[in-house]
Design a protein around this motif. Structure first.
Motif, PDB file in Angstrom:
ATOM      1  N   GLY A  28       0.817  -1.218   0.000  1.00 30.32           N
ATOM      2  CA  GLY A  28       0.000   0.000   0.000  1.00 30.32           C
ATOM      3  C   GLY A  28       0.845   1.260   0.000  1.00 30.32           C
ATOM      4  N   LYS A  29       1.918   1.242   0.787  1.00 29.25           N
ATOM      5  CA  LYS A  29       2.771   2.439   0.874  1.00 29.25           C
ATOM      6  C   LYS A  29       3.533   2.670  -0.425  1.00 29.25           C
ATOM      7  CE  LYS A  29       3.143   2.306   5.866  1.00 29.25           C
ATOM      8  NZ  LYS A  29       3.874   1.740   6.997  1.00 29.25           N
ATOM      9  N   ASN A  30       3.781   1.596  -1.156  1.00 29.70           N
ATOM     10  CA  ASN A  30       4.435   1.759  -2.459  1.00 29.70           C
ATOM     11  C   ASN A  30       3.497   2.366  -3.497  1.00 29.70           C
ATOM     12  OD1 ASN A  30       7.099   0.941  -2.174  1.00 29.70           O
ATOM     13  ND2 ASN A  30       6.507  -1.210  -2.167  1.00 29.70           N
ATOM     14  N   LEU A  31       2.192   2.169  -3.275  1.00 33.78           N
ATOM     15  CA  LEU A  31       1.209   2.654  -4.255  1.00 33.78           C
ATOM     16  C   LEU A  31       0.662   4.028  -3.903  1.00 33.78           C
ATOM     17  CD1 LEU A  31      -0.844  -0.654  -4.741  1.00 33.78           C
ATOM     18  CD2 LEU A  31       0.630   0.438  -6.448  1.00 33.78           C
ATOM     19  N   GLY A  32       0.694   4.376  -2.635  1.00 35.92           N
ATOM     20  CA  GLY A  32       0.099   5.645  -2.204  1.00 35.92           C
ATOM     21  C   GLY A  32       0.061   5.707  -0.688  1.00 35.92           C
ATOM     22  N   ARG A  33      -1.081   6.111  -0.153  1.00 36.12           N
ATOM     23  CA  ARG A  33      -1.199   6.219   1.305  1.00 36.12           C
ATOM     24  C   ARG A  33      -2.326   5.317   1.798  1.00 36.12           C
ATOM     25  NH1 ARG A  33      -3.757   9.703   5.191  1.00 36.12           N
ATOM     26  NH2 ARG A  33      -4.630  11.112   3.641  1.00 36.12           N
ATOM     27  N   THR A  80     -14.042  11.258  -3.023  1.00 39.58           N
ATOM     28  CA  THR A  80     -13.142  10.582  -3.969  1.00 39.58           C
ATOM     29  C   THR A  80     -12.892   9.176  -3.436  1.00 39.58           C
ATOM     30  OG1 THR A  80     -12.057  12.666  -4.526  1.00 39.58           O
ATOM     31  CG2 THR A  80     -10.892  10.641  -5.109  1.00 39.58           C
ATOM     32  N   PRO A  81     -13.428   8.165  -4.113  1.00 39.18           N
ATOM     33  CA  PRO A  81     -13.220   6.784  -3.631  1.00 39.18           C
ATOM     34  C   PRO A  81     -11.733   6.430  -3.615  1.00 39.18           C
ATOM     35  CG  PRO A  81     -14.966   6.870  -5.291  1.00 39.18           C
ATOM     36  CD  PRO A  81     -14.301   8.217  -5.301  1.00 39.18           C
ATOM     37  N   CYS A  82     -11.374   5.457  -2.784  1.00 36.86           N
ATOM     38  CA  CYS A  82      -9.957   5.077  -2.693  1.00 36.86           C
ATOM     39  C   CYS A  82      -9.471   4.596  -4.064  1.00 36.86           C
ATOM     40  CB  CYS A  82      -9.754   4.007  -1.634  1.00 36.86           C
ATOM     41  SG  CYS A  82     -10.452   2.406  -2.043  1.00 36.86           S
ATOM     42  N   ARG A  83      -8.189   4.799  -4.317  1.00 38.26           N
ATOM     43  CA  ARG A  83      -7.627   4.465  -5.624  1.00 38.26           C
ATOM     44  C   ARG A  83      -7.413   2.961  -5.784  1.00 38.26           C
ATOM     45  NH1 ARG A  83      -4.498   6.215 -10.167  1.00 38.26           N
ATOM     46  NH2 ARG A  83      -5.089   4.514 -11.549  1.00 38.26           N
ATOM     47  N   TYR A  84      -6.808   2.348  -4.752  1.00 38.81           N
ATOM     48  CA  TYR A  84      -6.496   0.920  -4.838  1.00 38.81           C
ATOM     49  C   TYR A  84      -7.069   0.166  -3.655  1.00 38.81           C
ATOM     50  CZ  TYR A  84      -2.988   2.535  -8.187  1.00 38.81           C
ATOM     51  OH  TYR A  84      -2.367   3.129  -9.248  1.00 38.81           O
ATOM     52  N   ILE A  85      -7.397  -1.092  -3.892  1.00 44.28           N
ATOM     53  CA  ILE A  85      -7.799  -2.007  -2.829  1.00 44.28           C
ATOM     54  C   ILE A  85      -6.794  -3.160  -2.852  1.00 44.28           C
ATOM     55  CG2 ILE A  85      -9.646  -3.462  -1.913  1.00 44.28           C
ATOM     56  CD1 ILE A  85     -11.444  -2.068  -4.114  1.00 44.28           C
ATOM     57  N   ILE A 184      -4.157  -9.718  -4.029  1.00 45.20           N
ATOM     58  CA  ILE A 184      -4.452  -9.012  -5.276  1.00 45.20           C
ATOM     59  C   ILE A 184      -4.586  -7.516  -4.994  1.00 45.20           C
ATOM     60  CG2 ILE A 184      -5.586 -10.985  -6.375  1.00 45.20           C
ATOM     61  CD1 ILE A 184      -8.251  -9.477  -6.053  1.00 45.20           C
ATOM     62  N   VAL A 185      -4.240  -6.732  -5.982  1.00 43.99           N
ATOM     63  CA  VAL A 185      -4.414  -5.282  -5.909  1.00 43.99           C
ATOM     64  C   VAL A 185      -5.373  -4.898  -7.021  1.00 43.99           C
ATOM     65  CG1 VAL A 185      -3.287  -3.031  -5.974  1.00 43.99           C
ATOM     66  CG2 VAL A 185      -2.039  -5.013  -5.099  1.00 43.99           C
ATOM     67  N   ILE A 186      -6.420  -4.174  -6.660  1.00 43.39           N
ATOM     68  CA  ILE A 186      -7.439  -3.769  -7.636  1.00 43.39           C
ATOM     69  C   ILE A 186      -7.369  -2.254  -7.827  1.00 43.39           C
ATOM     70  CG2 ILE A 186      -9.921  -3.712  -8.131  1.00 43.39           C
ATOM     71  CD1 ILE A 186     -10.231  -5.995  -6.032  1.00 43.39           C
ATOM     72  N   ASP A 187      -7.382  -1.819  -9.068  1.00 41.08           N
ATOM     73  CA  ASP A 187      -7.512  -0.389  -9.351  1.00 41.08           C
ATOM     74  C   ASP A 187      -8.997  -0.042  -9.207  1.00 41.08           C
ATOM     75  OD1 ASP A 187      -7.768   2.139 -10.414  1.00 41.08           O
ATOM     76  OD2 ASP A 187      -6.284   1.813 -11.996  1.00 41.08           O
ATOM     77  N   ASN A 188      -9.365   0.483  -8.054  1.00 44.47           N
ATOM     78  CA  ASN A 188     -10.770   0.735  -7.706  1.00 44.47           C
ATOM     79  C   ASN A 188     -11.399   1.832  -8.557  1.00 44.47           C
ATOM     80  OD1 ASN A 188     -12.996   0.233  -5.824  1.00 44.47           O
ATOM     81  ND2 ASN A 188     -12.564   2.245  -4.945  1.00 44.47           N
ATOM     82  N   TRP A 189     -10.582   2.587  -9.259  1.00 46.01           N
ATOM     83  CA  TRP A 189     -11.109   3.639 -10.137  1.00 46.01           C
ATOM     84  C   TRP A 189     -11.518   3.094 -11.495  1.00 46.01           C
ATOM     85  CZ3 TRP A 189      -7.694   8.688  -9.586  1.00 46.01           C
ATOM     86  CH2 TRP A 189      -7.860   9.191  -8.287  1.00 46.01           C
ATOM     87  N   ARG A 190     -11.001   1.910 -11.839  1.00 49.70           N
ATOM     88  CA  ARG A 190     -11.269   1.352 -13.181  1.00 49.70           C
ATOM     89  C   ARG A 190     -12.067   0.066 -13.170  1.00 49.70           C
ATOM     90  NH1 ARG A 190      -5.697   0.151 -15.533  1.00 49.70           N
ATOM     91  NH2 ARG A 190      -6.829  -0.411 -17.409  1.00 49.70           N
ATOM     92  N   ALA A 191     -11.941  -0.714 -12.088  1.00 51.66           N
ATOM     93  CA  ALA A 191     -12.566  -2.040 -12.076  1.00 51.66           C
ATOM     94  C   ALA A 191     -13.583  -2.156 -10.945  1.00 51.66           C
ATOM     95  CB  ALA A 191     -11.488  -3.109 -11.915  1.00 51.66           C
ATOM     96  N   LEU A 192     -14.744  -2.720 -11.273  1.00 56.36           N
ATOM     97  CA  LEU A 192     -15.716  -3.066 -10.239  1.00 56.36           C
ATOM     98  C   LEU A 192     -15.376  -4.469  -9.742  1.00 56.36           C
ATOM     99  CD1 LEU A 192     -18.972  -1.873 -12.071  1.00 56.36           C
ATOM    100  CD2 LEU A 192     -17.681  -0.640 -10.314  1.00 56.36           C
TER     101      LEU A 192
END
Ligand code: FE2
Length: 213
Positions: A28-33, A80-85, A184-192
């Motif tokens: 998570g820290k590598n991807l953002g906050r 603004t929904p979270c970017r990654y899950i 797994i890491v999901i791009d929450n902005w692009r994928a449901l």
């Protein structure tokens, strides 16, 4: 992982369970906050199927309980929904439910459907912080879609159940099977995403989740 995330809208890896939380946080820290889903719970949240009565108010569990969940984006009730899950598996559970991912850009949408997704207003229910929003926006890069907390706010017909129907999304979705240690890491902005159905009582299914902004 970043390449796969960019290319597919999701990525997978695995890690040892002995320091799983630290691994999830480090990704998570590598991807953002990393950010807590709400006050009172930590940055790493444990998720298991629960009965409706045990679900947090307005959560999908409170509406769907042990059943499958509808496709949704996490934290749709945030401005603004979270970017990654980041999801990590402690135990796949007796039901071996999959997680399904569907990228909206893979849907063959008509121009009127795209117009609907951009223009139809929904009330996003979040107590005193509720607000109005559409599913897509011309000035933002993210999807906002969660039938659990979004209600149509127009007398015009709500087509979201048809445009984003399970049958239609299943045609473009990818099934993620779980094993202990899988991440797994999901791009929450692009994928449901959604949790699939299990005929077996699987309260032993345990995932850990880190949200990243
Ligand atoms: Fe979710």
């Amino acid at each position: 992982m970043l390449e796969a995330l960019k290319e597919n809208g999701w990525a997978e890896t695995s890690g040892p369970l002995c320091n799983f939380d630290e691994i999830l946080l480090s990704i998570g820290k590598n991807l953002g906050r990393p950010i807590s889903a709400r006050g009172g719970i930590g940055l790493v949240q444990q998720l298991s199927p629960l009965d409706k009565a045990n679900g947090y108010p307005r959560s999908l569990t409170s509406k769907f309980g042990m059943s499958s969940f509808p496709f949704h984006s996490d934290t749709s009730h945030w401005l603004t929904p979270c970017r990654y899950i980041i999801l990590g598996c402690i135990s796949p559970g007796a039901g071996h439910r999959t997680t399904e991912l569907a990228r909206l850009d893979k849907l063959d949408l008509t121009s009127s459907e795209i117009k609907f997704l951009h223009n139809h207003p929904f009330r996003v229910i979040n107590g005193s912080k509720s607000f109005f929003s559409s599913i897509l926006g011309h000035n933002r890069p993210f999807i906002r879609y969660d039938p659990g907390c979004m209600q149509s706010a127009s007398c015009r017909t709500d087509l979201s159940n048809e445009i984003l129907s399970p049958q239609r999304l299943e045609n473009i979705s990818e099934q993620i099977s779980w094993f202990a240690g899988k991440i797994i890491v999901i791009d929450n902005w692009r994928a449901l995403h959604r949790r699939s159905f299990s005929a077996t009582n699987d309260k032993d299914r345990t995932l850990k989740r880190v949200l990243v902004i």
